[in-house]
Design an enzyme around this catalytic site. Structure first.
Site, PDB file in Angstrom:
ATOM      1  N   TYR A  13       0.813  -1.224   0.000  1.00  0.00           N
ATOM      2  CA  TYR A  13       0.000   0.000   0.000  1.00  0.00           C
ATOM      3  C   TYR A  13       0.849   1.279   0.000  1.00  0.00           C
ATOM      4  O   TYR A  13       0.608   2.180  -0.814  1.00  0.00           O
ATOM      5  CB  TYR A  13      -0.955   0.030   1.206  1.00  0.00           C
ATOM      6  N   HIS A  37     -14.637  -7.925  11.083  1.00  0.00           N
ATOM      7  CA  HIS A  37     -16.029  -8.223  10.712  1.00  0.00           C
ATOM      8  C   HIS A  37     -16.957  -8.267  11.923  1.00  0.00           C
ATOM      9  O   HIS A  37     -17.982  -7.578  11.966  1.00  0.00           O
ATOM     10  CB  HIS A  37     -16.117  -9.569   9.986  1.00  0.00           C
ATOM     11  N   ARG A  63     -18.004 -28.679  16.886  1.00  0.00           N
ATOM     12  CA  ARG A  63     -18.418 -27.339  17.317  1.00  0.00           C
ATOM     13  C   ARG A  63     -17.227 -26.522  17.828  1.00  0.00           C
ATOM     14  O   ARG A  63     -17.398 -25.382  18.262  1.00  0.00           O
ATOM     15  CB  ARG A  63     -19.450 -27.450  18.446  1.00  0.00           C
TER      16      ARG A  63
END
Length: 498
Positions: free
Chosen positions: A136, A254, A468
């Protein structure tokens, strides 16, 4: 935004890293669907791919063709849509840190702009970084030096992908380097979860429905779970994933962004800055994460990948508790959970309400009320309620009030997150992008925990693929107040036109 006025002038969209996976799987398909739906039009848009790979315009178009899938309702015109879109794409090859490549790129953009120049109309340049963050800074320097919009009234904007650093220091260093070259109004830090239909629905559900206003607080809510599960492992990306792990990959961005939308106060208006101000207040109210409210795991077989260190402690699973120290949420645990190689694939928000006081149906009651927003797959919003079972006896059962999108909106195309976010960038709407101070606050929350994991002070527990996750994770959820409803499974309604 509802009051958006279309801008005039030619639009150049430059996809940096055009030969990579992200570009061909997400960026170009999103642009294709925006074009197909008329949000970007052939007469005023020019799409340029830029990467180090040597290839022609047609080579890039051929690479992309197989990824431009027909959308719902567009099957019949798909070939025609593709044939209209691909000629808009041209390609420039060059390095990411040398003058000559970006001089060539600017020349290609300027040539197009001159060909479209109608009485000096403004030109707009959108640079999409489909690249790792390590490049970047040099690219930003090159764009600033050679490729900025040269018309009056036009703009230059950059879209950057996560991960924005690995911890607070590296993120701040990256922000500092980019911030010296571009104003905050020009920088769009994309978090594709903020573009998901059901995440975007959160503000409307919370603040346009009186039903939720008196309930949405610690008096009524026991706990909130925000869950992301994948039923597959790292699949050849083990070496890359091992640098980051599930917390940096999913939770810090998120799930934390979703938490902000669940927990924030009503903004003054729908203006992007007002919404982002309220999200920042949530982040600033979060208490330090406690070690005994963290469970991390690593699925068995993860270290069989030759690109993963044999002694890796990198978590592929994490459950942790976030606590918000403010008037609304004091005492309510927010349980963030994410994992790879799990039993099922889903992402959801689960708001569990407290028990009914002086419940006259105990012990016949089957479980607590829950408000569930299922983000993927099978997008839905449903409320779990206790109702009377049909029949002569007074028996209770769990059922639901269900808004399943596939059933309710059968003829509506639900846009992909990247489509919505690229369109927002073109329109200059930063509501669904992460501001620099938000990013800093998010890293301040997670950096101490991440450094402990990096130093092996907290160990990843093994768990079987397809399970799980570690048993300790479910025990942690139970310890902080989550009560699982046994014997109830939500089943997506079948499609029918009635």
């Amino acid at each position: 935004m509802g009051d958006y006025q279309p801008e005039t002038g030619c639009l150049s969209i430059i996809v940096l890293g055009a030969s990579g996976d992200l570009a061909k799987k997400k960026t170009f398909p999103a642009l294709f669907h925006l074009h197909r739906q008329g949000f970007i039009e052939s007469h005023d848009v020019h799409i340029l791919g830029y990467a180090r790979t040597k290839m022609s315009d047609d080579d890039l178009r051929d690479r992309l063709r197989g990824y431009l899938a027909p959308s719902k309702g567009g099957e019949e015109t798909h070939e025609e849509d593709v044939s209209k879109f691909l000629p808009l794409i041209k390609y420039v090859s060059g390095p990411y840190d040398a003058d000559e490549g970006f001089l060539s790129l600017d020349e290609a953009i300027s040539t197009y702009e001159k060909s479209k120049d109608d009485n000096g109309a403004s030109s707009r340049r959108l640079f999409y970084f489909a690249l790792p963050p390590s490049v970047y800074p040099p690219i930003c320097k090159m764009i600033k030096k050679f490729c900025m919009n040269k018309s009056t009234g036009g703009w230059t904007r950059i879209v950057v992908e996560k991960p924005f650093g690995k911890d607070l220091d590296s993120s701040e260093a990256l922000s500092q380097q980019i911030g010296e070259l571009f104003d905050e109004s020009q920088i769009y830090r994309i978090d594709h979860y903020l573009g998901k239909e059901l995440v975007q629905n959160l503000l409307v559900l919370r603040f346009a429905n009186r039903l939720f206003m008196p309930l949405w607080n610690h008096d009524n809510i026991s706990n909130v779970q925000i869950v992301f599960k994948e039923d597959f492992g790292t699949e050849g990306r083990g070496g890359y994933f091992d640098e980051y792990g599930i917390i940096r990959d999913i939770l810090q961005n998120h799930l934390l962004q979703v938490l902000c939308l669940v927990a924030m106060e009503k903004p003054v208006s729908l203006k992007p800055e007002h919404i982002r101000d309220e999200k920042l207040k949530v982040l600033q109210s979060i208490l330090p994460i406690k070690d005994d409210e963290v469970v991390i795991g690593q699925y068995e077989g993860y270290r069989d990948d030759p690109t993963v260190p044999i002694d890796s402690n990198t978590p592929t699973f994490a459950t942790l508790v976030i606590r918000i120290h403010n008037e609304r949420w004091e005492g309510v645990p927010f349980i963030l959970k994410a994992g790879k190689s799990m039993k099922s694939k889903k992402a959801e928000i689960r708001v569990q309400f407290k028990d009914v006081p002086a419940d006259i149906f105990k012990p016949k009651s089957k479980g607590r009320n829950e408000f569930v927003i299922r983000l993927q797959p099978s997008e839905a919003i449903y409320m779990k309620l206790t109702v009377k079972e049909p029949g002569l006896e007074m028996k209770t059962a769990q059922s639901e009030l269900d808004l399943s999108y596939r059933q309710r909106y059968q003829d509506v195309i639900i846009p992909e997150a990247y489509e919505r976010l690229i369109l927002d960038t073109i329109r200059g709407d930063q509501q669904h992008f992460v501001r620099r101070d938000e990013l800093k606050a998010a890293w301040e929350i997670f950096t101490p925990l991440l450094h402990k994991i990096d130093k092996n002070e907290i160990h990843s527990l093994p768990y079987k693929p397809g399970s799980r996750g570690p048993d300790q994770a479910d025990k942690l959820s139970e310890k902080v107040g989550y009560i699982q409803t046994h014997g109830y499974i939500w089943i997506p309604p079948t499609l029918s036109k009635g």
